[in-house]
Design a protein around this motif. Structure first.
Motif, PDB file in Angstrom:
ATOM      1  N   ALA A  49       0.826  -1.211   0.000  1.00 17.79           N
ATOM      2  CA  ALA A  49       0.000   0.000   0.000  1.00 17.79           C
ATOM      3  C   ALA A  49       0.859   1.259   0.000  1.00 17.79           C
ATOM      4  CB  ALA A  49      -0.940  -0.013   1.201  1.00 17.79           C
ATOM      5  N   PHE A  50       1.918   1.279   0.808  1.00 16.40           N
ATOM      6  CA  PHE A  50       2.763   2.470   0.855  1.00 16.40           C
ATOM      7  C   PHE A  50       3.534   2.647  -0.448  1.00 16.40           C
ATOM      8  CE2 PHE A  50       3.185   4.394   5.260  1.00 16.40           C
ATOM      9  CZ  PHE A  50       1.909   4.012   5.639  1.00 16.40           C
ATOM     10  N   THR A  51       3.908   1.561  -1.087  1.00 19.50           N
ATOM     11  CA  THR A  51       4.545   1.667  -2.403  1.00 19.50           C
ATOM     12  C   THR A  51       3.562   2.297  -3.394  1.00 19.50           C
ATOM     13  OG1 THR A  51       5.889  -0.293  -1.952  1.00 19.50           O
ATOM     14  CG2 THR A  51       5.711   0.390  -4.245  1.00 19.50           C
ATOM     15  N   LEU A  52       2.339   1.831  -3.370  1.00 17.60           N
ATOM     16  CA  LEU A  52       1.302   2.365  -4.258  1.00 17.60           C
ATOM     17  C   LEU A  52       1.014   3.833  -3.963  1.00 17.60           C
ATOM     18  CD1 LEU A  52      -0.885   1.946  -6.424  1.00 17.60           C
ATOM     19  CD2 LEU A  52      -2.400   1.158  -4.594  1.00 17.60           C
ATOM     20  N   ILE A  53       0.884   4.181  -2.693  1.00 15.55           N
ATOM     21  CA  ILE A  53       0.626   5.576  -2.313  1.00 15.55           C
ATOM     22  C   ILE A  53       1.776   6.462  -2.770  1.00 15.55           C
ATOM     23  CG2 ILE A  53       0.416   7.152  -0.349  1.00 15.55           C
ATOM     24  CD1 ILE A  53      -1.091   4.809   1.086  1.00 15.55           C
ATOM     25  N   GLY A  54       3.000   6.023  -2.544  1.00 16.60           N
ATOM     26  CA  GLY A  54       4.162   6.795  -2.991  1.00 16.60           C
ATOM     27  C   GLY A  54       4.164   6.983  -4.491  1.00 16.60           C
ATOM     28  N   TYR A  55       3.815   5.930  -5.200  1.00 22.70           N
ATOM     29  CA  TYR A  55       3.754   6.001  -6.660  1.00 22.70           C
ATOM     30  C   TYR A  55       2.709   7.022  -7.098  1.00 22.70           C
ATOM     31  CZ  TYR A  55       3.686   4.328 -11.493  1.00 22.70           C
ATOM     32  OH  TYR A  55       3.775   4.232 -12.856  1.00 22.70           O
ATOM     33  N   LEU A  56       1.546   6.986  -6.459  1.00 23.32           N
ATOM     34  CA  LEU A  56       0.468   7.905  -6.829  1.00 23.32           C
ATOM     35  C   LEU A  56       0.799   9.355  -6.471  1.00 23.32           C
ATOM     36  CD1 LEU A  56      -2.612   5.716  -5.855  1.00 23.32           C
ATOM     37  CD2 LEU A  56      -1.681   6.130  -8.150  1.00 23.32           C
ATOM     38  N   LEU A  57       1.532   9.546  -5.405  1.00 25.76           N
ATOM     39  CA  LEU A  57       1.938  10.908  -5.042  1.00 25.76           C
ATOM     40  C   LEU A  57       2.895  11.490  -6.084  1.00 25.76           C
ATOM     41  CD1 LEU A  57       2.496  10.594  -1.194  1.00 25.76           C
ATOM     42  CD2 LEU A  57       0.651  11.814  -2.342  1.00 25.76           C
ATOM     43  N   GLY A  58       3.720  10.600  -6.617  1.00 25.95           N
ATOM     44  CA  GLY A  58       4.619  11.019  -7.693  1.00 25.95           C
ATOM     45  C   GLY A  58       5.672  12.009  -7.261  1.00 25.95           C
ATOM     46  N   PHE A  59       6.355  12.528  -8.251  1.00 27.93           N
ATOM     47  CA  PHE A  59       7.488  13.402  -7.964  1.00 27.93           C
ATOM     48  C   PHE A  59       7.095  14.775  -7.441  1.00 27.93           C
ATOM     49  CE2 PHE A  59       6.393  14.277 -12.328  1.00 27.93           C
ATOM     50  CZ  PHE A  59       6.572  15.638 -12.449  1.00 27.93           C
ATOM     51  N   SER A  60       5.841  15.183  -7.544  1.00 30.14           N
ATOM     52  CA  SER A  60       5.451  16.507  -7.069  1.00 30.14           C
ATOM     53  C   SER A  60       5.556  16.629  -5.550  1.00 30.14           C
ATOM     54  CB  SER A  60       4.038  16.860  -7.531  1.00 30.14           C
ATOM     55  OG  SER A  60       3.111  15.949  -7.005  1.00 30.14           O
ATOM     56  N   PHE A  61       5.466  15.494  -4.839  1.00 30.61           N
ATOM     57  CA  PHE A  61       5.576  15.520  -3.391  1.00 30.61           C
ATOM     58  C   PHE A  61       6.902  14.963  -2.887  1.00 30.61           C
ATOM     59  CE2 PHE A  61       0.979  15.444  -4.102  1.00 30.61           C
ATOM     60  CZ  PHE A  61       0.611  16.543  -3.348  1.00 30.61           C
ATOM     61  N   LEU A  62       7.827  14.717  -3.787  1.00 29.12           N
ATOM     62  CA  LEU A  62       9.092  14.099  -3.421  1.00 29.12           C
ATOM     63  C   LEU A  62       9.817  14.867  -2.322  1.00 29.12           C
ATOM     64  CD1 LEU A  62      11.154  11.872  -3.900  1.00 29.12           C
ATOM     65  CD2 LEU A  62      12.150  13.258  -5.703  1.00 29.12           C
ATOM     66  N   LYS A  63       9.914  16.162  -2.454  1.00 26.37           N
ATOM     67  CA  LYS A  63      10.642  16.964  -1.452  1.00 26.37           C
ATOM     68  C   LYS A  63       9.973  16.901  -0.083  1.00 26.37           C
ATOM     69  CE  LYS A  63      13.919  18.324  -4.064  1.00 26.37           C
ATOM     70  NZ  LYS A  63      15.180  17.662  -3.930  1.00 26.37           N
ATOM     71  N   LEU A  64       8.652  16.929  -0.060  1.00 25.97           N
ATOM     72  CA  LEU A  64       7.929  16.848   1.211  1.00 25.97           C
ATOM     73  C   LEU A  64       8.174  15.503   1.882  1.00 25.97           C
ATOM     74  CD1 LEU A  64       5.852  17.955   3.249  1.00 25.97           C
ATOM     75  CD2 LEU A  64       4.079  16.958   1.803  1.00 25.97           C
ATOM     76  N   ILE A  65       8.091  14.433   1.143  1.00 26.24           N
ATOM     77  CA  ILE A  65       8.278  13.087   1.696  1.00 26.24           C
ATOM     78  C   ILE A  65       9.710  12.902   2.166  1.00 26.24           C
ATOM     79  CG2 ILE A  65       8.284  10.633   1.117  1.00 26.24           C
ATOM     80  CD1 ILE A  65       5.944  11.271  -0.791  1.00 26.24           C
ATOM     81  N   GLU A  66      10.664  13.358   1.373  1.00 25.93           N
ATOM     82  CA  GLU A  66      12.072  13.192   1.744  1.00 25.93           C
ATOM     83  C   GLU A  66      12.419  13.929   3.028  1.00 25.93           C
ATOM     84  OE1 GLU A  66      14.541  12.423  -2.358  1.00 25.93           O
ATOM     85  OE2 GLU A  66      14.324  14.473  -1.649  1.00 25.93           O
ATOM     86  N   THR A  67      11.731  15.025   3.293  1.00 28.00           N
ATOM     87  CA  THR A  67      12.088  15.801   4.478  1.00 28.00           C
ATOM     88  C   THR A  67      11.515  15.238   5.772  1.00 28.00           C
ATOM     89  OG1 THR A  67      10.223  17.307   4.172  1.00 28.00           O
ATOM     90  CG2 THR A  67      12.326  17.947   3.170  1.00 28.00           C
ATOM     91  N   VAL A  68      10.486  14.407   5.699  1.00 27.68           N
ATOM     92  CA  VAL A  68       9.867  13.920   6.935  1.00 27.68           C
ATOM     93  C   VAL A  68       9.776  12.405   7.055  1.00 27.68           C
ATOM     94  CG1 VAL A  68       8.499  16.015   7.265  1.00 27.68           C
ATOM     95  CG2 VAL A  68       7.519  14.094   6.013  1.00 27.68           C
TER      96      VAL A  68
END
Length: 187
Positions: A49-68
């Protein structure tokens, strides 16, 4: 991505789930089909599920995810590990200690061990790879490793009279520290 690369990715992502399932099996000290399937299914579900959610979030949220992402994983693992250590030091009956079959506990462990899968999903979106084979492989490998871990932990836990919940708590905290160090110093 080749299937070998996908398989290696799945194995890498499932290592935290394997450690958690060994600890869960050791605490439960029983390897029934119900217990194995419940723990393995929840851990595999969150990885996929988290792989799928990450995929759906895509690169537009990459910086937000990487920071937290590392802080979330660290906090969850620190809390769960600390709780296990605290409970191991209490004079309680065996059936009053933390229950790895409790859905709330399992979901917390599933989330904590799957934060990296979220970041992997984002990376997969950037690489524009096929998600169905990857997600299915991650789920199957995590399920198999976790099922093995529960049985292994139950067998070891029945033969060795250690405070396995204490050891398990230390393992969870160590995993959290590893994730934090990797993201803060090795990225």
């Amino acid at each position: 991505m080749s299937f070998l690369e996908i398989l290696l990715l799945a194995v890498g992502l499932s290592m935290d789930s394997l450690a958690v399932s060994v600890t869960s099996g050791a605490i439960m000290r029983e390897c029934s089909a119900y217990r194995v399937v419940k723990v393995a299914f929840v851990l595999a579900f969150f990885q996929a599920a988290f792989t799928l959610i990450g995929y759906l979030l895509g690169f537009s949220f990459l910086k937000l995810i990487e920071t937290v992402d590392h802080w979330i994983a660290f906090a969850l693992l620190l809390y769960l590990g600390g709780r296990m250590i605290w409970e191991s030091r209490q004079e309680k009956e065996e059936d009053e200690k933390m229950n790895p079959l409790c859905l709330k506990t399992l979901c917390g462990l599933g989330i904590a061990t799957s934060i990296d899968a979220l970041a992997v999903g984002v990376s997969l979106a950037l690489m524009q790879t096929s998600l169905s084979v990857i997600t299915t492989t991650i789920a199957i490998v995590t399920f198999l490793f976790s099922a093995f871990g529960v049985c292994f932990g139950a067998k070891v836990g029945n033969k060795i009279d250690l405070k396995l919940d204490l050891i398990g708590g230390l393992i969870l905290i160590a995993i959290g520290v590893k994730i934090l160090i990797e993201h803060l110093f090795l990225s």
